[in-house]
Design a protein around this motif. Sequence first.
Motif, PDB file in Angstrom:
ATOM      1  N   PRO A   1       0.835  -1.202   0.000  1.00 20.77           N
ATOM      2  CA  PRO A   1       0.000   0.000   0.000  1.00 20.77           C
ATOM      3  C   PRO A   1       0.867   1.248   0.000  1.00 20.77           C
ATOM      4  CG  PRO A   1      -0.022  -1.052   2.161  1.00 20.77           C
ATOM      5  CD  PRO A   1       0.746  -1.949   1.253  1.00 20.77           C
ATOM      6  N   SER A   2       0.298   2.317  -0.538  1.00 24.68           N
ATOM      7  CA  SER A   2       0.969   3.603  -0.377  1.00 24.68           C
ATOM      8  C   SER A   2       0.833   3.985   1.095  1.00 24.68           C
ATOM      9  CB  SER A   2       0.346   4.662  -1.286  1.00 24.68           C
ATOM     10  OG  SER A   2      -0.976   4.936  -0.907  1.00 24.68           O
TER      11      SER A   2
ATOM     12  N   LEU B   1       7.685  11.283   1.600  1.00 22.31           N
ATOM     13  CA  LEU B   1       8.106   9.938   1.247  1.00 22.31           C
ATOM     14  C   LEU B   1       8.481   9.175   2.510  1.00 22.31           C
ATOM     15  CD1 LEU B   1       8.918   7.810  -0.912  1.00 22.31           C
ATOM     16  CD2 LEU B   1      11.169   8.874  -0.960  1.00 22.31           C
ATOM     17  N   ILE B   2       7.818   8.046   2.703  1.00 22.20           N
ATOM     18  CA  ILE B   2       8.238   7.100   3.730  1.00 22.20           C
ATOM     19  C   ILE B   2       9.077   6.083   2.967  1.00 22.20           C
ATOM     20  CG2 ILE B   2       7.553   5.417   5.470  1.00 22.20           C
ATOM     21  CD1 ILE B   2       4.855   6.917   5.669  1.00 22.20           C
ATOM     22  N   CYS B   3      10.367   6.225   3.087  1.00 18.79           N
ATOM     23  CA  CYS B   3      11.314   5.421   2.329  1.00 18.79           C
ATOM     24  C   CYS B   3      11.459   4.066   3.024  1.00 18.79           C
ATOM     25  CB  CYS B   3      12.640   6.160   2.256  1.00 18.79           C
ATOM     26  SG  CYS B   3      13.809   5.407   1.144  1.00 18.79           S
ATOM     27  N   CYS B   4      10.648   3.107   2.582  1.00 11.86           N
ATOM     28  CA  CYS B   4      10.562   1.797   3.203  1.00 11.86           C
ATOM     29  C   CYS B   4      10.067   0.823   2.144  1.00 11.86           C
ATOM     30  CB  CYS B   4       9.589   1.866   4.380  1.00 11.86           C
ATOM     31  SG  CYS B   4       9.177   0.293   5.114  1.00 11.86           S
ATOM     32  N   SER B   5      10.682  -0.341   2.036  1.00 10.92           N
ATOM     33  CA  SER B   5      10.303  -1.290   0.987  1.00 10.92           C
ATOM     34  C   SER B   5       8.909  -1.881   1.194  1.00 10.92           C
ATOM     35  CB  SER B   5      11.338  -2.409   0.871  1.00 10.92           C
ATOM     36  OG  SER B   5      11.398  -3.155   2.066  1.00 10.92           O
TER      37      SER B   5
ATOM     38  N   HIS C   1      14.004  -7.752   1.388  1.00 13.73           N
ATOM     39  CA  HIS C   1      13.025  -6.700   1.634  1.00 13.73           C
ATOM     40  C   HIS C   1      12.011  -6.535   0.513  1.00 13.73           C
ATOM     41  CE1 HIS C   1      16.365  -5.100   4.328  1.00 13.73           C
ATOM     42  NE2 HIS C   1      15.422  -5.596   5.101  1.00 13.73           N
ATOM     43  N   VAL C   2      12.101  -7.327  -0.530  1.00 17.27           N
ATOM     44  CA  VAL C   2      11.180  -7.199  -1.658  1.00 17.27           C
ATOM     45  C   VAL C   2       9.766  -7.571  -1.224  1.00 17.27           C
ATOM     46  CG1 VAL C   2      10.599  -8.135  -3.939  1.00 17.27           C
ATOM     47  CG2 VAL C   2      12.968  -7.594  -3.388  1.00 17.27           C
ATOM     48  N   TRP C   3       8.806  -6.752  -1.623  1.00 21.91           N
ATOM     49  CA  TRP C   3       7.392  -7.018  -1.348  1.00 21.91           C
ATOM     50  C   TRP C   3       6.958  -8.262  -2.094  1.00 21.91           C
ATOM     51  CZ3 TRP C   3       3.789  -5.217   1.912  1.00 21.91           C
ATOM     52  CH2 TRP C   3       2.465  -5.541   1.657  1.00 21.91           C
ATOM     53  N   ARG C   4       6.265  -9.133  -1.391  1.00 21.93           N
ATOM     54  CA  ARG C   4       5.728 -10.345  -1.998  1.00 21.93           C
ATOM     55  C   ARG C   4       4.213 -10.291  -1.936  1.00 21.93           C
ATOM     56  NH1 ARG C   4      10.444 -10.898  -0.073  1.00 21.93           N
ATOM     57  NH2 ARG C   4      12.000 -12.324  -0.830  1.00 21.93           N
ATOM     58  N   GLU C   5       3.547 -10.853  -2.919  1.00 23.10           N
ATOM     59  CA  GLU C   5       2.091 -10.805  -2.967  1.00 23.10           C
ATOM     60  C   GLU C   5       1.443 -11.585  -1.824  1.00 23.10           C
ATOM     61  OE1 GLU C   5       0.275 -11.059  -6.921  1.00 23.10           O
ATOM     62  OE2 GLU C   5       2.268 -10.649  -7.726  1.00 23.10           O
ATOM     63  N   THR C   6       2.211 -12.343  -1.071  1.00 24.35           N
ATOM     64  CA  THR C   6       1.690 -13.019   0.116  1.00 24.35           C
ATOM     65  C   THR C   6       1.727 -12.110   1.341  1.00 24.35           C
ATOM     66  OG1 THR C   6       3.870 -13.971   0.519  1.00 24.35           O
ATOM     67  CG2 THR C   6       2.291 -15.344  -0.679  1.00 24.35           C
ATOM     68  N   ASP C   7       2.446 -10.964   1.239  1.00 28.14           N
ATOM     69  CA  ASP C   7       2.456  -9.983   2.321  1.00 28.14           C
ATOM     70  C   ASP C   7       1.087  -9.308   2.387  1.00 28.14           C
ATOM     71  OD1 ASP C   7       5.148 -10.377   3.042  1.00 28.14           O
ATOM     72  OD2 ASP C   7       5.847  -8.891   1.598  1.00 28.14           O
TER      73      ASP C   7
ATOM     74  N   THR D   1       2.262  -5.896   7.054  1.00 29.27           N
ATOM     75  CA  THR D   1       3.706  -5.790   6.842  1.00 29.27           C
ATOM     76  C   THR D   1       4.117  -4.311   6.839  1.00 29.27           C
ATOM     77  OG1 THR D   1       3.660  -7.812   5.516  1.00 29.27           O
ATOM     78  CG2 THR D   1       5.608  -6.399   5.283  1.00 29.27           C
ATOM     79  N   THR D   2       3.324  -3.491   6.178  1.00 29.77           N
ATOM     80  CA  THR D   2       3.606  -2.054   6.104  1.00 29.77           C
ATOM     81  C   THR D   2       3.460  -1.406   7.476  1.00 29.77           C
ATOM     82  OG1 THR D   2       2.764  -2.066   3.834  1.00 29.77           O
ATOM     83  CG2 THR D   2       2.963   0.092   4.921  1.00 29.77           C
ATOM     84  N   ILE D   3       2.360  -1.706   8.153  1.00 31.77           N
ATOM     85  CA  ILE D   3       2.121  -1.144   9.484  1.00 31.77           C
ATOM     86  C   ILE D   3       3.239  -1.546  10.444  1.00 31.77           C
ATOM     87  CG2 ILE D   3       0.584  -1.265  11.499  1.00 31.77           C
ATOM     88  CD1 ILE D   3      -1.752  -1.548   9.425  1.00 31.77           C
ATOM     89  N   THR D   4       3.628  -2.809  10.402  1.00 37.41           N
ATOM     90  CA  THR D   4       4.675  -3.318  11.289  1.00 37.41           C
ATOM     91  C   THR D   4       6.008  -2.627  11.028  1.00 37.41           C
ATOM     92  OG1 THR D   4       3.533  -5.441  11.453  1.00 37.41           O
ATOM     93  CG2 THR D   4       5.881  -5.415  12.039  1.00 37.41           C
TER      94      THR D   4
END
Length: 175
Positions: free
Chosen positions: A77-78, A123-127, A143-149, A153-156
Amino acid sequence: MARANELPTQDLHAGAAALDEDIPRVLRIMGASSLEELGWSRLNKLSLLVPMAGTYQGNEDSYLVRLGFQAYRKWPPSAQFVNPETKSYVYPDDQRFVPKLTSSECYTHVAYRRTPQAAPVQLICCSATLEFYEFLHQVRPEHVWRETDTFLTTITAIRKALTSFYGGRFSASGQ
């Protein structure tokens, strides 16, 4: 899986559907029965508001993060810290609503410019945020985003930075 050399594309229908699917999943993980129980709220079908806090020099500061799901699930998510009254961010007026996060994994900018001529953006510079991929940062494989995330994951990731790498609020001057 998100790729560092690929620009995100929006799919509003898929993003809203994925959010609808993931909310019950995340609530189960969090041990809650509703968004309201967590203090979260759904602004619209593509936006979630999540309160967060950071403690600096003995003072607890409250923040509000707006997550956007316009490219979700393929992409994270943004994420943006917003003015709690307007639910938006306007530079330079709303800089005080952005925490100074200084982790190499989650760093905040109140006025990031892609080019000297570009308008400044937060900008929140975070993968674990969409903007990280929109601005083509280098991404380590772990750190690559996976579609299972999920959006959890973002909140954490943001909460971890607020707990361990929080340096207070930005002031009106961006300092």
